[in-house]
Design an enzyme around this catalytic site. Structure first.
Site, mmCIF file in Angstrom:
data_model
loop_
_atom_site.group_PDB
_atom_site.id
_atom_site.type_symbol
_atom_site.label_atom_id
_atom_site.label_comp_id
_atom_site.label_asym_id
_atom_site.label_seq_id
_atom_site.Cartn_x
_atom_site.Cartn_y
_atom_site.Cartn_z
ATOM 1 C CG HIS A 198 17.788 34.161 28.220
ATOM 2 N ND1 HIS A 198 17.028 34.654 27.803
ATOM 3 C CD2 HIS A 198 17.671 32.856 27.450
ATOM 4 C CE1 HIS A 198 15.869 34.203 27.115
ATOM 5 N NE2 HIS A 198 16.476 33.081 26.872
ATOM 6 C CD GLU A 444 9.243 29.807 23.693
ATOM 7 O OE1 GLU A 444 9.853 29.898 24.862
ATOM 8 O OE2 GLU A 444 9.544 30.089 22.556
ATOM 9 C CG ASP A 468 9.708 32.861 27.211
ATOM 10 O OD1 ASP A 468 9.762 33.874 27.961
ATOM 11 O OD2 ASP A 468 10.612 32.496 26.208
ATOM 12 C CB CYS A 515 14.015 22.552 26.074
ATOM 13 S SG CYS A 515 13.084 23.689 25.216
HETATM 14 C C1 PEP Z 1 11.851 28.687 27.592
HETATM 15 O O1 PEP Z 1 11.159 29.743 27.106
HETATM 16 O O2 PEP Z 1 11.474 27.746 28.351
HETATM 17 C C2 PEP Z 1 12.963 28.422 26.643
HETATM 18 C C3 PEP Z 1 13.518 27.109 26.814
HETATM 19 O O3 PEP Z 1 13.709 29.356 25.845
HETATM 20 P P1 PEP Z 1 14.281 30.684 26.516
HETATM 21 O O4 PEP Z 1 14.699 30.409 28.057
HETATM 22 O O5 PEP Z 1 15.413 30.763 25.447
HETATM 23 O O6 PEP Z 1 13.305 31.807 26.209
HETATM 24 MG MG MG Z 2 11.649 30.904 25.572
#
Ligand code: PEP
Ligand code: MG
Length: 586
Positions: A198, A444, A468, A515
């Site tokens: 993140h 995910e 994920d 996403c």
């Molecule tokens: C993902 O897991 O691809 C996602 C978009 O959520 P995050 O990166 O916040 O876990």
């Molecule tokens: Mg995620």
């Protein structure tokens, strides 16, 4: 000169002095016995440390937002606490120890008590108490005390980052990274971390150059050393000689007339439609972590917000935001997007983004633990506060709700039940909302991808979270630099799950988007177009390069590429094939 290699986490090249963050362990507290006659001297030291802290806080209060002012006021109140401070005097007399040790023990005792109550509000207050007295302690120990305006990283004590420096640390938490957006830092170098962590995601979104997984960097640099940070190539050069520095400087961002021309070209490209060479329209939306980013998403031509990571609203403050606070934030986001869809993901706390209650669990495997909807279903009232806020904001625009980490139909049923309850409560309270609000799930977890056809029947849209999905499909921790080479969205197992999800969406007429970070990779987008994906959401800086790729390729070629790629057995072969086909366009 030393050259260190790491993982490219956020493009961009900068040069400047480094600022090293210690690992967060508290400085050693001096402990020594005192004579009864010294009590008043020690007490006097505390009084002057308190006084200096108070005057700093009143300076800090100037030109702050309402929320920041409230935090500072809370700190001042703690330093004036009519019970706590006199208790220190009494303990000085009883324990006959120096004031640093007495104060430290008293703070730790209070904080420990608050943390074990299991009450989220009280646990958050514990952080405030630690913060407020950390300042006093630094004065007592004549340590460096932050200048007003210096940036403090929330979520850990004793971490201040001066603007104009390149931050070097072993790792930082997303809750800390959130404070870096306006901190004026030049770049980030971490010993640990992965390209889809993140922190990396935020750095890219905010155009802060970053390199991660740079082993040995903390030993190689000291505060003030000049370094070149090349985020694109994942390289860090410590103390570059003047010729090397000059060569890098020449490659740094343009200035003056050239920059103006580049800006004009960019403006023109923003206006161009996102469609393939053979005319298929593609939807490009933006991922954001803060409401303030919605404006730049719109300016950069995003057709809406495809992922608003709402947990950062919780991580960027000391207490859990109430319904009203959240409503205002969601409403502002929807209004900033002028009627375009805004997909807000419900609280995805846990794993690397823990609320204090989650931290206290000390889970052995937090990535597989009490996170996202699992946490929210156990904290129903907290979940309903968010859902009511989202429902109310839905009366101001096209707001859609997305649930993270769904692993089964039962789980989706459970969260939809809570949403129904929240709707009933809004009805009872006479709160307006869009009764036909769209709901969706993130795909995910491998279980969700495999059962996408079943989930699709219960919701309006699905969004593939490759960060994920790759992590859980390949059993590769996305934060772990040692296994970063195994984290590959082009792995056939991952591609098959993506294809299965796209097909499930097509069969059930359910919108499918992506996403995860893969959606912001132009090469991957070429392949995904051929696999049938038409909807992508990415960090704002990726909108332009992704659109450029879409406009360059034809859907026909993309389909042919995907058919060949899905017959290959290795990620490397697939990647090479995609790159080859892209080259053929030049
Ligand atoms: C993902 O897991 O691809 C996602 C978009 O959520 P995050 O990166 O916040 O876990
Ligand atoms: Mg995620």
């Amino acid at each position: 000169m030393i050259t260190l290699e790491g993982l490219s986490a956020s493009r961009g090249m900068v040069m400047g002095p480094v600022f090293c963050l210690a690992d967060g362990e508290p400085a050693e507290i001096p402990r020594y016995a005192i004579e009864p006659a010294d009590v008043s001297y020690q007490w006097g030291r505390l009084q002057s440390a308190l006084e200096r802290s108070r005057s700093e806080l009143s300076l800090l209060m100037q030109n702050r937002t309402r929320e920041q002012t409230e935090i500072i006021e809370a700190h001042v109140m703690m330093l004036n606490d009519p019970e706590f401070i006199p208790r220190i005097k009494k303990q000085l007399e009883e324990k006959l120890c120096n004031v640093e040790s007495v104060l430290y023990d008293a703070v730790q005792e209070t904080v420990g008590m608050l943390r074990t109550t299991g009450d989220t509000y009280l646990a958050e207050r514990a952080v405030d108490i630690e913060d407020a007295f950390d300042r006093v302690m630094r004065h007592l120990m004549s340590d460096t005390v932050p200048e007003p305006g210096e940036r403090r990283l929330t979520g850990s004590s004793s971490r201040f980052v001066p603007p104009g420096t390149i931050l070097v640390a072993r790792n930082i938490m997303p809750s800390e990274a959130i404070t870096l957006r306006d901190a004026g830092i030049l770049g980030i170098i971490l010993e640990e971390g992965g390209a889809t962590s993140h922190v990396a995601i935020l750095a890219r979104a905010w155009r802060i150059p970053a390199v991660m997984g740079v082993r040995g960097v903390l030993d190689a640099v000291s505060d003030g050393d000049e370094v070149v940070l090349d985020g694109g190539d994942g390289i860090v050069i410590v103390s570059p000689p003047s010729d090397v520095a000059a060569a890098y400087r020449a490659r740094m961002p343009l200035a003056g007339a050239t920059q103006k021309k580049a800006d004009e070209d960019r403006q023109r490209r923003i206006q161009e439609p996102a469609e393939t060479r053979d005319g298929t329209p593609i939807t490009l939306r933006a991922n954001i972590a803060l409401s303030e980013e919605a404006e730049s998403a719109r300016e950069e031509g995003a057709a809406g917000i495809g992922l608003f990571r709402s947990e950062f609203l919780y991580l960027s403050r000391r207490d859990v935001p109430d319904e009203e606070t959240q409503y205002e934030v969601y409403r502002a986001t929807v209004e900033a997007m002028n009627g375009a869809p805004v997909i807000i993901r419900t609280l995805d706390a846990g794993a690397d983004k823990m609320l204090s209650e989650q931290k206290d669990q000390g889970e052995a495997n937090p990535l597989l633990g009490w996170r996202a909807v699992r946490y929210c279903l156990d904290r129903r009232e907290l979940f309903k506060d968010q859902l009511r806020a989202l429902l109310r904001a839905s009366s101001h625009g096209d707001l859609r709700i997305m649930f993270p980490m769904i692993s089964s139909v039962e789980e989706l049923d459970a969260v939809l039940d809570v949403l129904e309850e929240a709707k009933t409560e809004c009805d009872r309270l006479g709160r307006a909302y869009n009764s036909r609000i769209k709901t969706g799930v993130m795909i995910e977890i491998p279980a969700a991808a495999v059962c996408a056809d079943l989930l699709a029947q219960k919701c309006d849209f699905m969004s593939i979270g490759t960060n994920d999905l790759v992590q859980y499909t390949l059993a590769v921790d996305r934060e772990n630099a040692r296994v970063a080479h195994l984290f590959d969205p082009f792995n056939p197992a991952v591609l098959r799950m993506i294809l299965q999800t796209i097909q499930a969406g097509r069969n059930t007429r359910t919108e499918v988007s992506m996403c995860g970070e893969m959606a912001g990779d132009p090469s991957a987008v070429f392949l995904l177009l051929g696999m049938g994906l038409r909807n992508f959401s990415m960090a704002v800086p990726n909108l332009e390069p992704v659109k450029e790729m879409i406009r360059r390729v034809s859907l026909k070629d993309a389909v042919e590429l995907a058919e060949t790629a899905m017959g290959l057995s290795a990620a490397r072969e697939i990647r090479m094939l995609v790159e080859e086909r892209i080259k053929s366009y030049v």
